[in-house]
Design an enzyme around this catalytic site. Structure first.
Site, PDB file in Angstrom:
ATOM      1  N   TYR A  32       0.848  -1.191   0.000  1.00 12.67           N
ATOM      2  CA  TYR A  32       0.000   0.000   0.000  1.00 12.67           C
ATOM      3  C   TYR A  32       0.885   1.243   0.000  1.00 12.67           C
ATOM      4  CZ  TYR A  32      -3.829   3.120   0.704  1.00 12.67           C
ATOM      5  OH  TYR A  32      -4.750   4.116   0.499  1.00 12.67           O
ATOM      6  N   GLN A  74     -10.814   0.002   0.151  1.00 11.48           N
ATOM      7  CA  GLN A  74     -11.182  -0.757  -1.050  1.00 11.48           C
ATOM      8  C   GLN A  74      -9.960  -1.398  -1.710  1.00 11.48           C
ATOM      9  OE1 GLN A  74     -11.687   2.454  -0.453  1.00 11.48           O
ATOM     10  NE2 GLN A  74     -11.193   3.780  -2.204  1.00 11.48           N
ATOM     11  N   ASN A  89      -3.639   5.459   6.165  1.00 10.47           N
ATOM     12  CA  ASN A  89      -4.425   6.197   7.163  1.00 10.47           C
ATOM     13  C   ASN A  89      -5.264   5.233   8.012  1.00 10.47           C
ATOM     14  OD1 ASN A  89      -6.626   5.424   5.625  1.00 10.47           O
ATOM     15  ND2 ASN A  89      -6.874   7.413   4.630  1.00 10.47           N
ATOM     16  N   SER A 131       6.198   8.691  13.918  1.00 16.31           N
ATOM     17  CA  SER A 131       7.637   8.451  14.010  1.00 16.31           C
ATOM     18  C   SER A 131       8.255   9.102  15.239  1.00 16.31           C
ATOM     19  CB  SER A 131       8.239   9.045  12.740  1.00 16.31           C
ATOM     20  OG  SER A 131       9.440   8.442  12.416  1.00 16.31           O
ATOM     21  N   GLN A 168      12.727  14.948  12.520  1.00 14.49           N
ATOM     22  CA  GLN A 168      11.648  14.074  12.971  1.00 14.49           C
ATOM     23  C   GLN A 168      10.358  14.854  13.127  1.00 14.49           C
ATOM     24  OE1 GLN A 168      12.937  11.110  13.038  1.00 14.49           O
ATOM     25  NE2 GLN A 168      10.875  10.300  13.089  1.00 14.49           N
ATOM     26  N   HIS A 191       7.787  15.700  10.264  1.00 14.83           N
ATOM     27  CA  HIS A 191       6.975  14.636   9.643  1.00 14.83           C
ATOM     28  C   HIS A 191       5.494  14.828   9.890  1.00 14.83           C
ATOM     29  CE1 HIS A 191       9.144  11.501   7.632  1.00 14.83           C
ATOM     30  NE2 HIS A 191      10.080  11.465   8.544  1.00 14.83           N
ATOM     31  N   GLU A 238      12.085   4.334  17.949  1.00 13.60           N
ATOM     32  CA  GLU A 238      12.201   3.889  16.560  1.00 13.60           C
ATOM     33  C   GLU A 238      13.615   4.179  16.046  1.00 13.60           C
ATOM     34  OE1 GLU A 238       9.866   6.256  13.961  1.00 13.60           O
ATOM     35  OE2 GLU A 238       9.948   4.828  12.294  1.00 13.60           O
ATOM     36  N   HIS A 239      14.069   5.427  16.249  1.00  8.91           N
ATOM     37  CA  HIS A 239      15.413   5.850  15.829  1.00  8.91           C
ATOM     38  C   HIS A 239      16.192   6.304  17.055  1.00  8.91           C
ATOM     39  CE1 HIS A 239      12.695   7.095  12.388  1.00  8.91           C
ATOM     40  NE2 HIS A 239      13.533   6.279  11.771  1.00  8.91           N
ATOM     41  N   ASP A 293      17.003   7.124   6.514  1.00  8.53           N
ATOM     42  CA  ASP A 293      15.720   7.285   5.826  1.00  8.53           C
ATOM     43  C   ASP A 293      15.851   7.034   4.323  1.00  8.53           C
ATOM     44  OD1 ASP A 293      14.361   7.955   8.101  1.00  8.53           O
ATOM     45  OD2 ASP A 293      14.495  10.124   7.793  1.00  8.53           O
ATOM     46  N   GLU A 295      -1.985 -36.602  27.615  1.00  7.53           N
ATOM     47  CA  GLU A 295      -2.848 -35.508  27.151  1.00  7.53           C
ATOM     48  C   GLU A 295      -4.217 -36.020  26.709  1.00  7.53           C
ATOM     49  OE1 GLU A 295      -0.599 -33.210  24.275  1.00  7.53           O
ATOM     50  OE2 GLU A 295       0.644 -32.315  25.862  1.00  7.53           O
ATOM     51  N   HIS A 339      -3.466 -39.986  18.708  1.00  9.60           N
ATOM     52  CA  HIS A 339      -2.068 -39.582  18.544  1.00  9.60           C
ATOM     53  C   HIS A 339      -1.147 -40.759  18.891  1.00  9.60           C
ATOM     54  CE1 HIS A 339      -3.552 -35.510  18.180  1.00  9.60           C
ATOM     55  NE2 HIS A 339      -2.330 -35.002  18.129  1.00  9.60           N
TER      56      HIS A 339
END
Lengths: 430, 430
Positions: free
Chosen positions: A130, A191, A214, A237, A259, A262, A327-328, A361, A415, A420
């Site tokens: 995506y 969709q 989103n 981020s 950062q 963003h 994250e960073h 990045d 068991e 089995h």
């Protein structure tokens, strides 16, 4: 103004704990809307895609076509700035080289009693990526998602990207082409996710869907999970800069703002052992914000979520670094290699003063799809491993079966699983 | 009676496609109930755990205690059958040896222009393992989940297990102890998942939750995902046996029934190139069902979801095998090694006539937590990789930064991220 937290203050633990759990995103409940869209795409296929795209993206796919053609891609190369195309190619090559080292190796061996065991890795057959539309359509992200899939050996790499008003950023198409993407469709939103998961007349279904989107896209991914695999749901981020006073405040301020620009929900944190230095960085941030085209976004992020944490010393900082699980993580200290082994939780680590996070990045070679919102405590950035899967292998002869049978039968019976036990015993006339 | 699908029939594709998409589970919408329980545990901690356990498990944790003690574990060893304890120890050792080979290696290298890149793997700090109560409480599953976590180096391995009527299967406690589990709590259901994710006075929070459970547990895991990591949501089990006529029908019937006895939603499939042989296996299934204590379950599973697929030859079978993407795949054919490279999608592959799938359930050494419901198309069984995470490493000096800067700046500007471009340029006085 970002908040300042001082480790030596009596209420530090309480304030730090609250800081850690601050929600940076409002979650919208769009599940019912998304469910209806998915059901409709399953029912009506392409016709539903055409209707939703007219409604949400103001693009008529009946005329434009759902699929992007080779001619569209050639046109995109002509429309794109040649220097940027060259930079994409350069980034693609570096990402490819680094990710090629991540390919797991098959393993097959015989244990002391003669049982053969193994791991066999195979690529996912088809992956959907995506790509968001509009300003969030980053060609670098196309490379970061598609190149590892290509390195893994995925045969069909399929992109869906909304064409708002009929237009797709030419750099998206160029990046897709450079990364070996095999199909591109002009659809977005829930969709598009439904089409990838269930297929339509034009779009054959895939086995896994990756890439950011989103709230509708995220909800759709959660809903189709199980039918197909999905990657992590990315949040806003963040960067954590650990720095001593032997740094240029302007350099670090620039990193914090990279950062912050963003997203208003992005987060930039500085940890330092020198209060005066922390102050200088804050002043540099305020000065530089004014120079930015995205000043408003950066200022809101820094004001609402930015933080300067003052520690007694860097040993005392490490538990905080690991709880933040950024994250960073930039280590801008005198001896970053000595600090590295103490880092437990971080998506990506940038070592030394000449490694701004931004290099990662784009052109470092490592991936920029990384765990956000403290999820580096339990997850990793995107790698080739996300596009392969493992089959375990077991092979016994009669002797090995005889050796393992008693324990297997004992456990099966304990068991309450008699069939089995029987499936082992019947082969040995037991 | 299982259904029979014949590849040479004109309507085969249509029937096979329908067979593939048959839902074997009813999904119950328990999200609202689960959300209320999670919120309550977050609010009231231990007190909420005690209330829910009294209500759902008829056990008074106010008296019994939330935590299982060392004395409880010692008692469990006394209560357990010694032969079964020995079998668990044998299984534990084999699982441990196999999984030790899965530990990923750190990587650090310098590329041709002097950029240092790397991958650093670290264990998740704390993992929670959900163990179902009652008849679904399988000590073998405790080993299969906990041993890989221990091999990965997870410091805190925490078990939650409902104590229906105050009782926990002693073999669960023994298996936990053998596998290096550090804490065990007598709580189950959504309340246990909430406690693991958010913590209570008694239970410190973990970073990841694994293990199977009912609809409430599965819904709770989905809801806390993000705050903690989760494993896949397991569905009902399945086996696919690919067999030529040179097999004892009774052996294969036993394997099909070992799967069918698990659950009325389990699925057993035979693919063969010999109709008469397929018939013999079906007859053997009908004969053996009657001998089983769990005959009713096995009969329902075989009747509702069992299948015999007759193929023209085994080459024609391989696309079907890969579309089914079975959790367990047995290759009981003359030359299984020649067939193996053609298998793309399978959780675990059992090679040859002396490798019943059941060996993999207990003592083969490979993991029995495997992708169900066709998810082997995009995911893998549980491994050590599920308990570690990766930080990427990047390190540049001034020369490397200069070499990479132009492309990074070009891409940042093309994406409209000026602060990104600035964070690189400022270090080079550009």
């Amino acid at each position: 103004m970002a908040i300042t937290l001082r480790q030596s203050d009596a209420d530090f633990e309480k304030r730090f704990a609250a800081f850690l759990t601050t929600k940076r995103e409002v979650s919208h409940d769009v599940d019912a809307t998304v469910r209806a869209i998915i059901d409709d795409v399953r029912d009506r296929g392409d016709a539903a895609l055409i209707d939703y795209t007219l409604k949400f993206d103001r693009a008529d796919l009946g005329t434009l076509g759902i699929a992007v053609t080779r001619a569209d891609i050639e046109q995109a190369y002509k429309d794109a700035d040649p220097e940027t195309v060259e930079a994409l190619r350069f980034a693609r090559d570096r990402i490819r080289s680094h990710h090629a080292r991540q390919m797991p190796k098959d393993d097959r061996y015989v244990d002391p009693i003669g049982v053969e065991l193994g791991s066999r890795w195979t690529a996912v057959e088809a992956v959907g990526l995506y790509v968001p539309g509009g300003t969030a359509s980053y060609p670098s992200s196309v490379l970061m998602n598609a190149v590892p899939a290509q390195v893994a050996g995925v045969e069909r790499i399929v992109i869906v990207v909304p064409a708002s008003g009929g237009v797709i950023n030419p750099l998206t198409l160029v990046a897709a082409d450079l990364a070996g993407v095999s199909e591109i469709y002009r659809v977005g939103g829930a969709q598009a996710v439904a089409a990838l998961a269930y297929g339509t007349e034009t779009i054959a279904p895939v086995a896994k869907i990756v890439g950011p989107g989103n709230a509708y896209v995220a909800a759709a991914k959660r809903q189709v999970f199980g039918t197909v695999g999905i990657d992590m749901i990315a949040g806003p981020s963040e960067v954590l800069v650990v720095a001593d006073s032997d740094n240029d405040p302007d350099w670090l301020a620039a990193d914090l703002l990279a950062q912050a620009e963003h997203d208003v929900s992005a987060q930039s944190i500085l940890i330092t052992d020198d209060a005066a230095f922390g102050k200088s960085v804050e002043e540099a941030v305020e000065r530089q914000i004014k120079l930015l085209p995205r000043a408003e976004t950066a200022a809101a992020s820094w004001r609402d979520f930015g933080a300067v944490i003052l520690v007694d010393d860097f040993d005392a900082a490490m538990p905080l670094v690991n709880r933040i699980a950024a994250e960073h993580l930039e280590l801008a200290v005198a001896d970053p290699e000595a600090m590295l082994p103490k880092v437990r939780n971080a998506g990506a680590i940038f070592i030394g003063k000449h490694t701004p996070e931004v290099i990662g990045d784009y052109v470092g070679g490592s991936n920029h799809v990384l765990p956000t919102a403290r999820s580096a405590r339990f997850s990793s950035g995107l790698t080739v491993l996300d596009f392969v899967k493992r089959s375990s292998i077991l092979k016994l002869g009669p002797d090995q079966l005889r050796a393992l049978a008693p324990a297997a039968i004992a456990l099966a019976k304990a068991e309450g699983l008699d069939a089995h036990a029987r499936s082992v015993a019947i082969r040995l006339n037991m």
